[in-house]
Design an enzyme around this catalytic site. Structure first.
Site, PDB file in Angstrom:
ATOM      1  N   SER A 174      35.426 -22.863  16.704  1.00 28.92           N
ATOM      2  CA  SER A 174      36.023 -21.608  16.243  1.00 28.92           C
ATOM      3  C   SER A 174      37.112 -21.064  17.157  1.00 28.92           C
ATOM      4  O   SER A 174      37.999 -20.364  16.696  1.00 28.92           O
ATOM      5  CB  SER A 174      34.929 -20.557  16.048  1.00 28.92           C
ATOM      6  OG  SER A 174      34.174 -20.393  17.226  1.00 28.92           O
ATOM      7  N   HIS A 202      34.742 -22.791   9.782  1.00 30.08           N
ATOM      8  CA  HIS A 202      36.214 -22.786   9.766  1.00 30.08           C
ATOM      9  C   HIS A 202      36.808 -23.998   9.061  1.00 30.08           C
ATOM     10  O   HIS A 202      38.022 -24.161   9.032  1.00 30.08           O
ATOM     11  CB  HIS A 202      36.755 -22.688  11.192  1.00 30.08           C
ATOM     12  CG  HIS A 202      36.360 -21.415  11.865  1.00 30.08           C
ATOM     13  ND1 HIS A 202      37.066 -20.242  11.727  1.00 30.08           N
ATOM     14  CD2 HIS A 202      35.292 -21.123  12.641  1.00 30.08           C
ATOM     15  CE1 HIS A 202      36.463 -19.288  12.409  1.00 30.08           C
ATOM     16  NE2 HIS A 202      35.385 -19.789  12.973  1.00 30.08           N
ATOM     17  N   LYS A 238      35.338 -16.185   5.613  1.00 26.43           N
ATOM     18  CA  LYS A 238      36.568 -16.689   6.237  1.00 26.43           C
ATOM     19  C   LYS A 238      37.497 -17.217   5.143  1.00 26.43           C
ATOM     20  O   LYS A 238      38.041 -16.411   4.408  1.00 26.43           O
ATOM     21  CB  LYS A 238      36.193 -17.703   7.312  1.00 26.43           C
ATOM     22  CG  LYS A 238      35.503 -16.948   8.465  1.00 26.43           C
ATOM     23  CD  LYS A 238      34.846 -17.775   9.511  1.00 26.43           C
ATOM     24  CE  LYS A 238      34.216 -16.829  10.539  1.00 26.43           C
ATOM     25  NZ  LYS A 238      33.156 -17.442  11.327  1.00 26.43           N
TER      26      LYS A 238
HETATM   27  C1  LIG Z   1      32.187 -16.798  12.128  1.00 26.35           C
HETATM   28  C2  LIG Z   1      31.217 -17.869  12.448  1.00 26.35           C
HETATM   29  C3  LIG Z   1      29.866 -17.725  12.149  1.00 26.35           C
HETATM   30  C4  LIG Z   1      29.311 -16.415  11.660  1.00 26.35           C
HETATM   31  O1  LIG Z   1      29.595 -16.211  10.325  1.00 26.35           O
HETATM   32  P1  LIG Z   1      29.531 -14.721   9.759  1.00 26.35           P
HETATM   33  O2  LIG Z   1      29.431 -14.881   8.303  1.00 26.35           O
HETATM   34  O3  LIG Z   1      30.775 -14.072  10.211  1.00 26.35           O
HETATM   35  O4  LIG Z   1      28.312 -14.102  10.361  1.00 26.35           O
HETATM   36  C5  LIG Z   1      29.028 -18.785  12.364  1.00 26.35           C
HETATM   37  N1  LIG Z   1      29.488 -19.936  12.875  1.00 26.35           N
HETATM   38  C6  LIG Z   1      30.775 -20.112  13.212  1.00 26.35           C
HETATM   39  C7  LIG Z   1      31.220 -21.407  13.780  1.00 26.35           C
HETATM   40  C8  LIG Z   1      31.677 -19.067  13.018  1.00 26.35           C
HETATM   41  O5  LIG Z   1      32.940 -19.214  13.368  1.00 26.35           O
END
Ligand SMILES: *Cc1c(COP(=O)(O)O)cnc(C)c1O
Length: 398
Positions: A174, A202, A238
């Site tokens: 990330s 991502h 995302k």
């Molecule tokens: C953003 C993210 C999460 C968390 O997801 P949310 O829905 O924002 O709680 C989990 N794992 C990774 C790798 C992330 O980048």
């Protein structure tokens, strides 16, 4: 017990104090923040779906039909047709028997790891994994061991005999944007009776011609993907532009999670209208590959421009393009300089990233234009310190 005032002072002194910015209006590449319009390169809305008119309309219609609150957890009386429809679509999208919705990716990771592991097991985690994977491991009470980033040999040396190993990795890291060596991890897992879990927060929506994520990008698709990665986590806040997360895998895995994952059982179900909006966003993500193509153009343009400026680039084929500043003060100074030029790129500091690797985490969205990338590059080129120019000169002298 932490001393509240002293801790706040310590964070301020170390440059680690975090502050929220106040956004008005929709998520966009030109958000209004603290009353000013900025050109932003730090959102995870990679496909530009967060404020898509059709997604907004689906949310509106869903709320008119199904109300707002889900009223209860999934296992009491909160599991709605809209959730079921989204789970079916997500499972089909990633080619798995079933998918299970969670309220957030953070909760999905806590739930899966806690449901599967306990005392006597061990969780092998890439050192750069997302915090939620670390926290899930802690909650499970299994032993957590972290291997150096993407280091298969070191990982191999950590495996214990028997079936007590869960290997956990981000698909796309990330804060770095690079991909995990998933085929090598999968082959190690299958030879050692370990279970492999990939958190593709991502990658989903962004990578692969069909947007199916890191696995598709790496040539793992269909039944092969299911065999290689039996536990796949994706998030919906995302690239998909809404909110929530899912775990996909075999029907039995999903059934086990329903029985055992505490962050699934003991929480209110997502609003059904949100599931309806997400279904719409998922359809757009699938039906409009041009969004991914636009992203790839922007990424290539940035990387080519950054290369000619002599910027030190990471090995990232994704919309996450970090510029490593090193110390916290430098990262903050770069971020402030960009903001003085009406560009928003938040500095990322420890403990989100390892000590000494504070950075600007630049991200692109399909909603950016090529001219936006050019403006970012022109502004970076005028950065007073020109750190990377020095690096380029050093390289040329070698
Ligand atoms: C953003 C993210 C999460 C968390 O997801 P949310 O829905 O924002 O709680 C989990 N794992 C990774 C790798 C992330 O980048």
């Amino acid at each position: 017990m932490i001393q509240i005032a002293a801790e706040l002072d310590r964070l301020r002194d170390a440059g680690l104090y975090r502050q929220r910015r106040l956004l008005a209006g929709p998520q966009a590449v030109r958000p209004r923040i603290d009353g000013r319009e900025l050109l932003a390169f730090c959102s995870n809305d990679y496909l530009g779906l967060a404020a898509h008119p059709a997604v907004i309309e689906a949310l509106r219609e869903g709320a008119a039909r199904d109300g707002v609150g889900s009223g209860a957890s999934h296992l009491i009386s909160g599991h709605h047709e809209a959730h079921e429809a989204l789970e079916t679509a997500l499972a089909a999208f990633v080619g798995r028997e079933r998918a299970l919705l969670f309220s957030t990716g953070y909760m999905a990771n806590l739930g899966v790891i806690q449901a599967l592991c306990g005392r006597g097991d061990q969780i092998l985690a890439d050192r750069l994994n997302h915090a939620s994977l670390v926290d899930g491991a802690r909650l499970s009470q299994a032993r957590l061991r972290r291997y150096p980033h993407a280091d298969i040999d070191r990982l191999q040396g950590m495996l214990i005999n028997g079936n007590g190993n869960l290997i956990v990795t981000d698909g796309v890291f990330s804060m770095d944007g690079d991909l995990a060596p998933i085929p090598a991890l999968a082959s190690l897992a299958s030879h050692s009776d370990a279970l492999l879990m990939v958190d593709d927060a991502h990658g989903i929506g962004v990578l692969g011609a069909g947007g199916r994520g890191s696995l598709e990008h790496l040539g793992l698709d269909g039944p092969e993907a299911q065999a290689a990665v039996p536990i796949l986590v994706g998030t919906l806040g995302k690239a998909i532009g809404t909110f929530g997360a899912f775990v996909a895998g075999s029907a039995e895995l999903v059934e086990l999670l329903i029985q055992r994952a505490r962050s699934y059982i003991y929480t209110t179900a997502l609003p059904p209208a949100l599931a309806t909006a997400t279904l719409k966003a998922l359809q757009i993500a699938q039906q409009e590959p041009e969004r991914r193509e636009q992203l790839q153009h922007l990424i290539s343009r940035f990387r080519a421009g950054a290369y000619s400026l002599g910027l030190a680039l990471a090995d990232s084929p994704t919309p996450i393009q970090p510029l490593i500043a090193g110390d916290v003060d430098t990262a903050l100074r770069w971020s402030r300089y960009l903001e003085d030029n009406d560009i928003l790129v938040t500095a990322i500091r420890p403990p989100t990233v390892p000590q000494g690797s504070a950075r600007l985490r630049i991200t692109f969205s399909a909603a950016h234009q090529a001219t936006d990338v050019d403006r970012l590059l022109e502004t970076l080129a005028r950065l007073p310190e020109q750190q990377w120019v020095k690096e380029r000169q050093a390289k040329q002298q070698r």
